[in-house]
Design a protein around this motif. Sequence first.
Motif, mmCIF file in Angstrom:
data_model
loop_
_atom_site.group_PDB
_atom_site.id
_atom_site.type_symbol
_atom_site.label_atom_id
_atom_site.label_comp_id
_atom_site.label_asym_id
_atom_site.label_seq_id
_atom_site.Cartn_x
_atom_site.Cartn_y
_atom_site.Cartn_z
ATOM 1 N N LEU A 284 0.834 -1.197 0.000
ATOM 2 C CA LEU A 284 0.000 0.000 0.000
ATOM 3 C C LEU A 284 0.872 1.251 0.000
ATOM 4 O O LEU A 284 0.603 2.206 -0.741
ATOM 5 N N ALA A 285 1.926 1.249 0.820
ATOM 6 C CA ALA A 285 2.830 2.398 0.861
ATOM 7 C C ALA A 285 3.484 2.607 -0.503
ATOM 8 O O ALA A 285 3.655 3.744 -0.966
ATOM 9 N N GLY A 286 3.841 1.499 -1.171
ATOM 10 C CA GLY A 286 4.448 1.609 -2.494
ATOM 11 C C GLY A 286 3.495 2.199 -3.514
ATOM 12 O O GLY A 286 3.882 3.054 -4.322
ATOM 13 N N LEU A 287 2.239 1.768 -3.472
ATOM 14 C CA LEU A 287 1.245 2.290 -4.410
ATOM 15 C C LEU A 287 0.993 3.781 -4.188
ATOM 16 O O LEU A 287 0.920 4.561 -5.148
ATOM 17 N N VAL A 288 0.855 4.176 -2.928
ATOM 18 C CA VAL A 288 0.609 5.583 -2.623
ATOM 19 C C VAL A 288 1.802 6.434 -3.045
ATOM 20 O O VAL A 288 1.649 7.524 -3.627
ATOM 21 N N THR A 289 3.000 5.935 -2.782
ATOM 22 C CA THR A 289 4.207 6.666 -3.174
ATOM 23 C C THR A 289 4.299 6.790 -4.687
ATOM 24 O O THR A 289 4.603 7.866 -5.236
ATOM 25 N N ALA A 290 4.022 5.688 -5.383
ATOM 26 C CA ALA A 290 4.072 5.718 -6.850
ATOM 27 C C ALA A 290 3.052 6.704 -7.409
ATOM 28 O O ALA A 290 3.340 7.455 -8.353
ATOM 29 N N ALA A 291 1.852 6.723 -6.803
ATOM 30 C CA ALA A 291 0.824 7.653 -7.267
ATOM 31 C C ALA A 291 1.252 9.100 -7.040
ATOM 32 O O ALA A 291 1.039 9.966 -7.906
ATOM 33 N N ALA A 292 1.881 9.363 -5.896
ATOM 34 C CA ALA A 292 2.328 10.725 -5.607
ATOM 35 C C ALA A 292 3.387 11.174 -6.609
ATOM 36 O O ALA A 292 3.371 12.316 -7.084
ATOM 37 N N TRP A 293 4.305 10.271 -6.969
ATOM 38 C CA TRP A 293 5.356 10.642 -7.930
ATOM 39 C C TRP A 293 4.802 10.758 -9.350
ATOM 40 O O TRP A 293 5.284 11.552 -10.161
ATOM 41 N N TRP A 294 3.779 9.975 -9.659
ATOM 42 C CA TRP A 294 3.142 10.092 -10.987
ATOM 43 C C TRP A 294 2.487 11.465 -11.111
ATOM 44 O O TRP A 294 2.620 12.137 -12.144
ATOM 45 N N VAL A 295 1.803 11.902 -10.035
ATOM 46 C CA VAL A 295 1.197 13.238 -10.046
ATOM 47 C C VAL A 295 2.279 14.305 -10.194
ATOM 48 O O VAL A 295 2.126 15.287 -10.940
ATOM 49 N N ALA A 296 3.403 14.116 -9.481
ATOM 50 C CA ALA A 296 4.500 15.086 -9.578
ATOM 51 C C ALA A 296 5.065 15.131 -10.993
ATOM 52 O O ALA A 296 5.372 16.213 -11.527
ATOM 53 N N TRP A 297 5.210 13.961 -11.621
ATOM 54 C CA TRP A 297 5.738 13.913 -12.993
ATOM 55 C C TRP A 297 4.775 14.589 -13.956
ATOM 56 O O TRP A 297 5.196 15.351 -14.840
ATOM 57 N N MET A 298 3.467 14.331 -13.775
ATOM 58 C CA MET A 298 2.477 14.946 -14.656
ATOM 59 C C MET A 298 2.475 16.464 -14.496
ATOM 60 O O MET A 298 2.301 17.219 -15.468
ATOM 61 N N ALA A 299 2.694 16.937 -13.261
ATOM 62 C CA ALA A 299 2.730 18.388 -13.047
ATOM 63 C C ALA A 299 3.964 19.001 -13.701
ATOM 64 O O ALA A 299 3.931 20.149 -14.177
ATOM 65 N N ALA A 300 5.054 18.233 -13.744
ATOM 66 C CA ALA A 300 6.289 18.741 -14.343
ATOM 67 C C ALA A 300 6.294 18.631 -15.864
ATOM 68 O O ALA A 300 7.074 19.302 -16.534
ATOM 69 N N HIS A 301 5.424 17.777 -16.387
ATOM 70 C CA HIS A 301 5.361 17.575 -17.844
ATOM 71 C C HIS A 301 3.916 17.699 -18.321
ATOM 72 O O HIS A 301 3.308 16.721 -18.763
ATOM 73 N N PRO A 302 3.342 18.884 -18.240
ATOM 74 C CA PRO A 302 1.936 19.054 -18.642
ATOM 75 C C PRO A 302 1.776 18.885 -20.151
ATOM 76 O O PRO A 302 2.662 19.234 -20.931
ATOM 77 N N ARG A 303 0.677 18.345 -20.524
ATOM 78 C CA ARG A 303 0.382 18.215 -21.951
ATOM 79 C C ARG A 303 0.017 19.580 -22.517
ATOM 80 O O ARG A 303 -0.773 20.312 -21.924
ATOM 81 N N ARG A 304 0.589 19.904 -23.671
ATOM 82 C CA ARG A 304 0.285 21.187 -24.311
ATOM 83 C C ARG A 304 -1.035 21.061 -25.065
ATOM 84 O O ARG A 304 -1.237 20.105 -25.829
ATOM 85 N N SER A 305 -1.895 21.995 -24.886
ATOM 86 C CA SER A 305 -3.152 21.960 -25.629
ATOM 87 C C SER A 305 -2.914 22.382 -27.075
ATOM 88 O O SER A 305 -2.111 23.270 -27.362
ATOM 89 N N ARG A 306 -3.549 21.749 -28.015
ATOM 90 C CA ARG A 306 -3.376 22.045 -29.440
ATOM 91 C C ARG A 306 -4.227 23.231 -29.842
ATOM 92 O O ARG A 306 -5.408 23.304 -29.478
ATOM 93 N N ASN A 307 -3.638 24.147 -30.546
ATOM 94 C CA ASN A 307 -4.376 25.282 -31.103
ATOM 95 C C ASN A 307 -5.171 24.815 -32.289
ATOM 96 O O ASN A 307 -4.599 24.315 -33.259
ATOM 97 N N PRO A 308 -6.475 24.909 -32.256
ATOM 98 C CA PRO A 308 -7.273 24.416 -33.401
ATOM 99 C C PRO A 308 -6.884 25.015 -34.725
ATOM 100 O O PRO A 308 -7.098 24.422 -35.775
ATOM 101 N N GLY A 309 -6.250 26.175 -34.722
ATOM 102 C CA GLY A 309 -5.893 26.813 -35.991
ATOM 103 C C GLY A 309 -4.566 26.333 -36.567
ATOM 104 O O GLY A 309 -4.248 26.624 -37.705
ATOM 105 N N ASP A 310 -3.773 25.561 -35.764
ATOM 106 C CA ASP A 310 -2.479 25.098 -36.243
ATOM 107 C C ASP A 310 -2.644 23.794 -36.991
ATOM 108 O O ASP A 310 -2.981 22.777 -36.416
ATOM 109 N N GLY A 311 -2.392 23.812 -38.249
ATOM 110 C CA GLY A 311 -2.402 22.583 -39.054
ATOM 111 C C GLY A 311 -3.778 22.047 -39.273
ATOM 112 O O GLY A 311 -3.947 20.933 -39.750
ATOM 113 N N GLY A 312 -4.816 22.802 -38.962
ATOM 114 C CA GLY A 312 -6.157 22.291 -39.137
ATOM 115 C C GLY A 312 -6.597 22.376 -40.587
ATOM 116 O O GLY A 312 -5.990 23.003 -41.418
ATOM 117 N N ARG A 313 -7.705 21.758 -40.906
ATOM 118 C CA ARG A 313 -8.201 21.787 -42.282
ATOM 119 C C ARG A 313 -9.040 23.017 -42.477
ATOM 120 O O ARG A 313 -9.789 23.398 -41.608
#
Length: 430
Positions: free
Chosen positions: A401-430
Amino acid sequence: MAAPRLLALLTALAVTALAVLGAVRSHSPSPLERTPEEVAADAAPRLAFLRSALRDGAGADMQALFPEGYFFTHALYGLARADTGTLDARLRDEALREARWALDRLESPEGTAAFPAGAEPAYGVFHAGWSTYLRVRIVELAGGPEAAPEEAGRLAEDTAELRSAFSASLDRGTPYLEAYPGQAWPVDSVVAAAALARDARVRGTDGHDSLLAAWKEAAAAHTDPATGLIPHRADAATGAPAEGARGSSQALLLRFLPDIDPAWAARDRAAFQEAFASPVAPLPGVREHPRGDDSPGDVDSGPLVLGLSASASTVALGDAVVYGDAASAAALTGFAEALGLPVAAGGERRYLGGALPVGDAFLVWSLTAQGTHPDPLPPPDGASPSAHAPPAWWRAPWYALAGLVTAAAWWVAWMAAHPRRSRNPGDGGR
């Protein structure tokens, strides 16, 4: 974005530290794995916290939260102090001073306010039993009646009053004295009878023998028919069980029953483990109700988790020490240290931030149990004292349980450090 990333990183680090610390603390050595002097040294910062807390009014605070909260916190503090003086002779003078202070608090107006002054014995058997037992331990630690003549004189008065009350009660057909008008909890009478038995040894008298023999016979005739154990509550007039055996009272009375009859104590402890030991492998502890009974908790037991009582489990640690159950003592010590979030600072050690000193008092009283009963009681018929102890792998699910909670906390930290960039609908669109 810097603030959310930093917060996530700090959270992950904190979770990791707590998980690692909890894992390490779960391996804290039990009192059975330490020398008497080491047990006393381990108790010192715990008692230092209780000393300062009680002098700052913690007794009144606990009374506002729990029945007999004031009394229990002071009584257990005094008994644990006496135990440390027995475990380490170098602490004897301090232990006597503090145990005497605690007894004075029990007999102060604040200590007697919650109890019936006109009862027999005065203030009821709960107050009389525990305070007399503490006085016995003080006289014993002082070196006997000759070394503490004034206290020994008061002890003689107290035990005479208890003996008279028990004699009258036995004449009425019940071994269980009242704690409050019309209310009898057998555990209180066990404590009082233990005080008489210990007094007989300390003062070298046989004056209680016939009464204790009659009391044991009557108690054996008024047990819980379902478990064969001393009941939780009894009819005040007849002594008949009014409520079957429960974990909170059994764990307590098993600390005192060895003073009265070691063989009886060993048998009842084995039966208690059979019916009340935790059936949930990764959860060391004691059930409040026998297996198969899923009744809810109440003010005596506190909140229940999967049927387990935190208060009964804390006291059961002391039982494990007294009865030589090394496996249960190790698991219950480790569990308390891992989940209690202890903090040590300024020479003091407190649990849950010091919010419930009565809990700290129960724990240190359990940890110093060898001071009262230095020789573990052998189980009946050569059985293993650890027959119903948690399995050796009880920590494994907690590691996972401690391992799972720790892994989840680090996954959240990684996601915060590497946010997904939102795509501009006007870039490369049809």
